[in-house]
Design a protein around this motif. Sequence first.
Motif, mmCIF file in Angstrom:
data_model
loop_
_atom_site.group_PDB
_atom_site.id
_atom_site.type_symbol
_atom_site.label_atom_id
_atom_site.label_comp_id
_atom_site.label_asym_id
_atom_site.label_seq_id
_atom_site.Cartn_x
_atom_site.Cartn_y
_atom_site.Cartn_z
ATOM 1 N N GLU A 9 -2.523 6.442 -6.970
ATOM 2 C CA GLU A 9 -2.938 6.359 -8.382
ATOM 3 C C GLU A 9 -4.040 5.322 -8.611
ATOM 4 O O GLU A 9 -4.481 5.106 -9.736
ATOM 5 N N ASP A 107 -2.619 -4.748 -4.468
ATOM 6 C CA ASP A 107 -2.717 -3.288 -4.636
ATOM 7 C C ASP A 107 -2.615 -2.543 -3.309
ATOM 8 O O ASP A 107 -2.056 -1.451 -3.251
ATOM 9 N N THR A 126 7.935 -0.386 -3.077
ATOM 10 C CA THR A 126 6.928 -1.095 -3.880
ATOM 11 C C THR A 126 5.739 -0.162 -4.138
ATOM 12 O O THR A 126 5.634 0.896 -3.531
ATOM 13 N N LYS A 127 4.846 -0.599 -4.997
ATOM 14 C CA LYS A 127 3.667 0.227 -5.328
ATOM 15 C C LYS A 127 2.491 -0.032 -4.388
ATOM 16 O O LYS A 127 1.447 0.608 -4.502
ATOM 17 N N THR A 128 2.625 -1.002 -3.502
ATOM 18 C CA THR A 128 1.507 -1.381 -2.634
ATOM 19 C C THR A 128 1.099 -0.230 -1.719
ATOM 20 O O THR A 128 1.943 0.379 -1.063
ATOM 21 N N LYS A 129 -0.192 0.062 -1.708
ATOM 22 C CA LYS A 129 -0.722 1.154 -0.880
ATOM 23 C C LYS A 129 -0.937 0.679 0.554
ATOM 24 O O LYS A 129 -1.326 -0.476 0.778
ATOM 25 N N ASP A 156 -1.510 5.925 2.751
ATOM 26 C CA ASP A 156 -2.177 6.266 1.489
ATOM 27 C C ASP A 156 -3.672 6.497 1.714
ATOM 28 O O ASP A 156 -4.334 7.152 0.915
#
Length: 350
Positions: A9, A107, A126-129, A156
């Motif tokens: 995202e 990020d 977690t959201k970490t790519k 990702d």
Amino acid sequence: MHQPLKIGELTAKLPIIQGGMGVGISLSNLAGTVAARGGIGVISTAQIGFTEEEYDKNPLETNLKMIGEHIKRARKIAQGGILGVNIMVATKNYELYVKEAVKNGIDAIISGAGLPIELPSLVKGTKTKLIPIISSLKGARVLLKMWDRKENIAPDAILVEGPKAGGHLGFTLEEIKNYEEKAYQEEIKEIVSLAKEYGEKYQKDIPVVTAGGIQNKDEMKEYFSIGVSGIQVATKFVTTEECDAHIRYKEAYIDCKKEDIVIVKSPVGMPGRAIKNDFIERTFLGKIPIKRCHNCIKTCDPKETPYCITDALVNAARGKLKDALIFCGANAYLEDRIRTVDDVLADYFG
């Protein structure tokens, strides 16, 4: 026209990642500025605490503290832009560095100097790519298969660093010597196909980003034409006003000639590309004694290592060039003046 770079995202307006250069070359100022301009800014975590007084006594604690500090500083500059950290797999206490970056809301984590097999298990939930660095189709196959089997996950994005990159290289001396652009582009095409295959399995887009000696818009477009979604650039950002390196480090790039750029053997156990200087000449003559171990690299044995890579890179960042290892990319000799981040971005998107 270029397309934005989408990683999950996250959307970078400019399809460019600024390469993570350690020790102390790409920290919060450079990373924050590139992120503010629409690229992905990257902080190198390698011995990131070297500027602090307590570093010599407690290198690990100081490094972990400064990861958070530099992420905070970069966020202030980034104006909502995308920030990543570069963490070498060869780093001692690798998992603590990863967890610290995640805890501070980074990020993306970009990870190479070894295959980051364990990375997915450290950032679960977690959201970490996750952006692994690989150098070959073989490396990509091994990594994707292992993440798929062990963690039921795919990256990702995939970052392919070619033989013209700076610093540590994932190639043998033979491969570097016999490098052919066209053959390597064919390999990149196969990596793009592999990424598509895993992308279909996991119902996501896995962009491939390529790095190493990409000088201008035309060269970037050539890579885009073979299916690459973005480029990573490092060397050209060194000679900018915003780069965190010492002015003498920047001047070493500006003053060097093509023949000054050599391949050296690093204590990390990989070849590296650097500017020939007094220090490198001394390494050819024999072992350079180590005063203190900084516990930086898993593969290093202080009794055996030819020199301390932390000391050599910290000296570079501080401008003590006689005792420094000055890492650079294959085209560092083309940089002839101090410019700005905006100038560098204009080479590709102007």
